[in-house]
Design a protein around this motif. Structure first.
Motif, PDB file in Angstrom:
ATOM      1  N   MET A   5       7.788 -14.198  14.527  1.00  0.00           N
ATOM      2  CA  MET A   5       6.734 -13.230  14.764  1.00  0.00           C
ATOM      3  C   MET A   5       6.279 -12.632  13.439  1.00  0.00           C
ATOM      4  O   MET A   5       6.994 -12.695  12.450  1.00  0.00           O
ATOM      5  N   THR A   6       5.093 -12.092  13.452  1.00  0.00           N
ATOM      6  CA  THR A   6       4.571 -11.392  12.290  1.00  0.00           C
ATOM      7  C   THR A   6       4.449  -9.928  12.654  1.00  0.00           C
ATOM      8  O   THR A   6       3.854  -9.576  13.674  1.00  0.00           O
ATOM      9  N   LEU A   7       5.058  -9.089  11.842  1.00  0.00           N
ATOM     10  CA  LEU A   7       5.072  -7.659  12.090  1.00  0.00           C
ATOM     11  C   LEU A   7       4.343  -6.927  10.978  1.00  0.00           C
ATOM     12  O   LEU A   7       4.230  -7.435   9.859  1.00  0.00           O
ATOM     13  N   PRO A   8       3.867  -5.718  11.260  1.00  0.00           N
ATOM     14  CA  PRO A   8       3.210  -4.948  10.202  1.00  0.00           C
ATOM     15  C   PRO A   8       4.221  -4.560   9.125  1.00  0.00           C
ATOM     16  O   PRO A   8       5.420  -4.459   9.386  1.00  0.00           O
ATOM     17  N   TYR A   9       3.720  -4.342   7.913  1.00  0.00           N
ATOM     18  CA  TYR A   9       4.589  -3.913   6.822  1.00  0.00           C
ATOM     19  C   TYR A   9       5.233  -2.588   7.195  1.00  0.00           C
ATOM     20  O   TYR A   9       4.596  -1.709   7.769  1.00  0.00           O
ATOM     21  N   GLN A  10       6.484  -2.448   6.879  1.00  0.00           N
ATOM     22  CA  GLN A  10       7.278  -1.292   7.289  1.00  0.00           C
ATOM     23  C   GLN A  10       7.168  -0.122   6.315  1.00  0.00           C
ATOM     24  O   GLN A  10       7.131  -0.328   5.110  1.00  0.00           O
ATOM     25  N   PRO A  11       7.184   1.102   6.835  1.00  0.00           N
ATOM     26  CA  PRO A  11       7.329   2.236   5.930  1.00  0.00           C
ATOM     27  C   PRO A  11       8.743   2.235   5.368  1.00  0.00           C
ATOM     28  O   PRO A  11       9.652   1.672   5.980  1.00  0.00           O
ATOM     29  N   MET A  62       3.798  -8.159   0.488  1.00  0.00           N
ATOM     30  CA  MET A  62       3.629  -6.771   0.068  1.00  0.00           C
ATOM     31  C   MET A  62       2.156  -6.359   0.173  1.00  0.00           C
ATOM     32  O   MET A  62       1.265  -7.174  -0.052  1.00  0.00           O
ATOM     33  N   PRO A  63       1.888  -5.079   0.492  1.00  0.00           N
ATOM     34  CA  PRO A  63       0.505  -4.622   0.616  1.00  0.00           C
ATOM     35  C   PRO A  63      -0.188  -4.382  -0.729  1.00  0.00           C
ATOM     36  O   PRO A  63      -1.393  -4.170  -0.765  1.00  0.00           O
ATOM     37  N   GLY A 102       4.934 -12.657  -1.904  1.00  0.00           N
ATOM     38  CA  GLY A 102       3.593 -12.428  -2.406  1.00  0.00           C
ATOM     39  C   GLY A 102       3.035 -11.090  -1.996  1.00  0.00           C
ATOM     40  O   GLY A 102       3.757 -10.190  -1.584  1.00  0.00           O
ATOM     41  N   PHE A 103       1.706 -10.956  -2.124  1.00  0.00           N
ATOM     42  CA  PHE A 103       1.062  -9.719  -1.734  1.00  0.00           C
ATOM     43  C   PHE A 103      -0.319 -10.012  -1.168  1.00  0.00           C
ATOM     44  O   PHE A 103      -0.902 -11.060  -1.397  1.00  0.00           O
ATOM     45  N   GLU A 104      -0.797  -9.078  -0.388  1.00  0.00           N
ATOM     46  CA  GLU A 104      -2.135  -9.169   0.189  1.00  0.00           C
ATOM     47  C   GLU A 104      -2.674  -7.739   0.225  1.00  0.00           C
ATOM     48  O   GLU A 104      -2.153  -6.900   0.965  1.00  0.00           O
ATOM     49  N   THR A 109       2.501  -7.614   5.463  1.00  0.00           N
ATOM     50  CA  THR A 109       3.088  -8.045   6.731  1.00  0.00           C
ATOM     51  C   THR A 109       4.500  -8.551   6.486  1.00  0.00           C
ATOM     52  O   THR A 109       4.906  -8.803   5.347  1.00  0.00           O
ATOM     53  N   LEU A 110       5.210  -8.729   7.550  1.00  0.00           N
ATOM     54  CA  LEU A 110       6.541  -9.319   7.509  1.00  0.00           C
ATOM     55  C   LEU A 110       6.555 -10.515   8.449  1.00  0.00           C
ATOM     56  O   LEU A 110       6.298 -10.376   9.636  1.00  0.00           O
TER      57      LEU A 110
END
Length: 116
Positions: A5-11, A62-63, A102-104, A109-110
């Motif tokens: 699954m793809t999850l949103p980047y975590q705080p 990474m964001p 990497g980063f976007e 995302t994770l």
């Protein structure tokens, strides 16, 4: 069984569980993350209550390019997956890998792989 699954980047941990007047709590950002993870788990029909010897791979997009405390990511994501009832408890994880992939800009995302 293999789950992807793809999850949103975590705080980060300090943002997820802030301290106020000596009490630790999950803030609004953490609650929003929990709800987002539950929605993704339902949408992608991810298996629930995985136990036994689990293997977890997290590929982190990474964001942005800022330097981050990389080891804090696993605690928040595993807590979110436990809350969403994907894993019964993170004590069952025998193999945990986190890869900086990497980063976007503004869209971290994770990519998450869970196997038992």
């Amino acid at each position: 069984m293999l789950n992807k699954m793809t999850l949103p980047y975590q705080p980060l941990v300090n943002h997820y569980w802030p301290v106020s007047h000596g009490h630790v709590y999950i803030n609004e950002q953490g609650i929003d993350l929990r709800n987002a993870v539950i929605a993704i788990v339902i949408k992608e029909n991810v298996a629930h209550k995985l136990i036994g010897k689990l293997k977890v791979e997290i590929y982190t997009i990474m964001p942005d390019w800022r330097v981050r405390d990389f080891d804090n990511l696993n605690k928040v994501i595993l807590e979110s997956l436990t809350y969403a009832k994907v894993i019964e408890d993170d004590k069952y994880i025998d193999d945990l890998r986190i890869v900086r992939a990497g980063f976007e800009n503004n869209n971290g995302t994770l990519k998450f792989i869970l196997a038992n």
